[in-house]
Each structure stands twice: as C-alpha cells, then as structure tokens.
Write a protein that holds these residues in place. Sequence first.
Motif, mmCIF file in Angstrom:
data_model
loop_
_atom_site.group_PDB
_atom_site.id
_atom_site.type_symbol
_atom_site.label_atom_id
_atom_site.label_comp_id
_atom_site.label_asym_id
_atom_site.label_seq_id
_atom_site.Cartn_x
_atom_site.Cartn_y
_atom_site.Cartn_z
ATOM 1 N N GLY A 166 4.531 0.725 2.435
ATOM 2 C CA GLY A 166 3.914 0.997 1.139
ATOM 3 C C GLY A 166 2.445 1.357 1.306
ATOM 4 N N ARG A 167 1.781 0.673 2.222
ATOM 5 C CA ARG A 167 0.346 0.901 2.439
ATOM 6 C C ARG A 167 0.034 2.346 2.781
ATOM 7 N N THR A 215 6.313 -7.197 -7.686
ATOM 8 C CA THR A 215 7.021 -8.150 -6.839
ATOM 9 C C THR A 215 6.394 -9.550 -6.865
ATOM 10 N N ASP A 266 5.702 3.557 -7.696
ATOM 11 C CA ASP A 266 6.068 2.632 -6.629
ATOM 12 C C ASP A 266 7.221 1.784 -7.167
ATOM 13 N N GLN A 298 12.590 -2.374 2.944
ATOM 14 C CA GLN A 298 12.943 -3.760 3.307
ATOM 15 C C GLN A 298 13.282 -4.689 2.139
ATOM 16 N N LYS A 299 13.460 -4.134 0.950
ATOM 17 C CA LYS A 299 13.845 -4.990 -0.177
ATOM 18 C C LYS A 299 15.280 -4.715 -0.606
HETATM 19 N N1 PMP Z 1 4.526 -2.074 -3.164
HETATM 20 C C1 PMP Z 1 5.221 -3.125 -3.623
HETATM 21 C C2 PMP Z 1 5.704 -3.127 -5.049
HETATM 22 C C3 PMP Z 1 5.474 -4.210 -2.778
HETATM 23 O O1 PMP Z 1 6.153 -5.268 -3.229
HETATM 24 C C4 PMP Z 1 4.995 -4.171 -1.442
HETATM 25 C C5 PMP Z 1 5.236 -5.274 -0.444
HETATM 26 N N2 PMP Z 1 5.978 -6.289 -0.727
HETATM 27 C C6 PMP Z 1 4.268 -3.064 -1.022
HETATM 28 C C7 PMP Z 1 4.060 -2.023 -1.903
HETATM 29 C C8 PMP Z 1 3.685 -2.991 0.365
HETATM 30 O O2 PMP Z 1 4.633 -2.681 1.290
HETATM 31 P P1 PMP Z 1 4.305 -2.685 2.865
HETATM 32 O O3 PMP Z 1 4.200 -4.106 3.284
HETATM 33 O O4 PMP Z 1 5.493 -1.990 3.452
HETATM 34 O O5 PMP Z 1 3.048 -1.920 3.059
#
Ligand code: PMP
Length: 355
Positions: A76-77, A148, A167, A190-191
Amino acid sequence: MDKLINFGAGPAALPQPVLEAAAAALLRYKDTGLSILEIPHRGKLFTAIIEEANELVRELLGLGNDYHVMWMQGGGRLQFCMLPMNFLQQEAGYVDSGHWAAAAMEQAQYYGQTKVVASTRESDYRIVPELTNITDQLDYVHLTTNNTIYGTQLGQIPNSQSPIVADMSSELFSRQLDYKQCQLIYAVAQKNIGPAGVTLVIMHESMAQRQARDVPDILSYREMARQNSMVNTPPVFAIYTSLLTLRWIKEQGLDTLERKNEEKARILYQAIDKSNLFYGVAEPDSRSKMNVCFRLHRQEETIPFLDFCRERKITGIKGHRSVGGFRASLYNAISLEEVKILVRAIEDFTTHTTP
Ligand code: PMP
C-alpha cells in the motif's frame, strides 16, 4: 497443532482449498515437473495465470476491458507514493478517514498541493465522512473505503467531478458496489486476496493519459499497464495464489459472499452490543463489515479476554497497536461458524466476568 481461527487484519486467513492448492503447486505445478516458484515469468504458463487473474478481477467487479489490471510490489505504501507521482499536477483531494488515508495524503506533499475534502479526525475516526457529491476540480480524489484500524466503512462511492482513486485494501471482493465509479482501485493482497508481496491495481484507461510527469518505468502506471505488470519479474507465486482465491470467490459468488459477510458482521456486533462488558468503537452507521473494532469498559480485562479466546483457538483479535482494544477481521475466508465461536467467547466471557 490444530489450525487456529485467524481474525488477523493481514496477513489474514485464506480459504483452506486455496492453501492446499498453493501448497501442491509449490512442489509441482501441473505436469511441468517444476515448482510454481521455478516457472519463467515470460513463458506461456505464467502468461495464462496472469491473464486469467486479470479477467477474473474484471468479471467479479463488473468492469470492462477499458480497465487495466496490474499486479505490483511495494504494498500500500508504494501506492501512496505512486499516485501523486503519476497524477498530481496542481491539487489532489484526500478524504481523511483514518490512519492509512492520512498516510496516503502525507506522501502527496512531495509532488503538489493537497486538499482535505472531508475529515473525521476530530471524532477519532469513529465515523466515515459523509460524501455524496464531490464537485471540486482536482487531479484526483483519494478515498479509503474501509478503514482497517478504526473499523469504519463507506456505504457507497460518492459521485465526483474528479477521478476517484480508492484504497480498498481491506474490503475488495467482499461486496458488490458500482466499481465503475472509480478510475483507479488498489488493494494490498494480504487481506482478502492472497499473500503479502503483491498489490492489485485496477486503472481505467483514461488515467494512462493523465501521467503528470516523466517517471521511471517501474513507477509508472502507464508503463506497468503497457507491459502487463512485467516491467520487472513479477511475484509469480503471490499472483498465482491470488488467482486461486479469485477462482474460489467466483465459485462462491460475490453476492453469496456479501450476504455471508453481512450476517457475520451482524451477529458479532449484536453480541458486542448485548454484552455489558464490551462496546463497539465505530458509530453504528459507519460500522465496517470487514474489521469489527471493540473494546472492554474495564481495560484490565484485555489480557484475560485474549487468553480466554486463545483457549478456543481464536487468534489475531488484538487491535492495531495505535488504538488498542480488539479487532476481528471478517474477510471472506472466515466462515459464519468461526464467527459464532467468537460470539460464544464474548457471551461466555461476559457471564464469567460479570459480578
Ligand atoms: N491501506 C490500508 C487500508 C491498509 O489497511 C493497509 C495496511 N494494513 C495499508 C494501506 C498499507 O499496506 P502495506 O503494509 O502493504 O503498505
């Protein structure tokens, strides 16, 4: 040791048939005499995998061929950084609905101006901002549809004059929505999709024309789309496991999964509301069906409740470290029966503990 019931927010539970098929492919992929880890990414075998995955993504979300499907790395980052890098020319809008939404906005400052379209920070993100029609002219508007950490979720995608970038990491493939209202959707795998290490990005082709500046190929959505996610070696195993989950979702039916997810969330919130020991964190109208956040009135009962759950093979319900409390993530792989075990734990703990 028996398999635990994993309510973790991610890496999260995957359907058992997906784990079994992935495990088998680790040893031998079909009749190739090779492990899935060994197949070449530019060969026919992997091309078939990624094409089928792309097609299933479009089919399940009701999108046409005018949407590119991409599989990227960096989580996500990296999406937080790539969005402004690719699309921010003048000003981008961000809906500040939680930690991840704010983190996405923070990354945009390197490339241009940002505007907070709506924020619920003042209420500790216990509610989702109310949005129906966004009339601002912006390079894009970024939304986090499911928060989340706080357990809140948007009901619908708002209408917008500017492209919507969403997102959907902690909810994609959990419900039916008008996904065509978004010009770009991303979700870490990963969710609800697969293993960590890959992020699904879906982009309307009109966004390819909107690239605001020259960026290196590996960081360009336009180039990633053009090269079908293969600017570099893609994470073959993560994409293959995601394909297995997508096939499983299709078999179940997104409408059936949505109904199950609603029922799972309903019985869990009901148990929390009924107990005089626990309370739900999100305001009822904003409650997420994917991440149910709750707390104990008496904080000192936190560890005893976690231990109580552990005896019942329940794991992963500790809340995010920034907010504490509990969080049960009810992604597709969690069954109604498993949620009932958590419901029973809440009920039994309440009877045990109440003086
Ligand atoms: N966006 C959401 C809605 C998340 O819940 C998360 C992580 N749980 C992220 C982005 C970040 O993901 P990552 O750890 O893969 O960078």
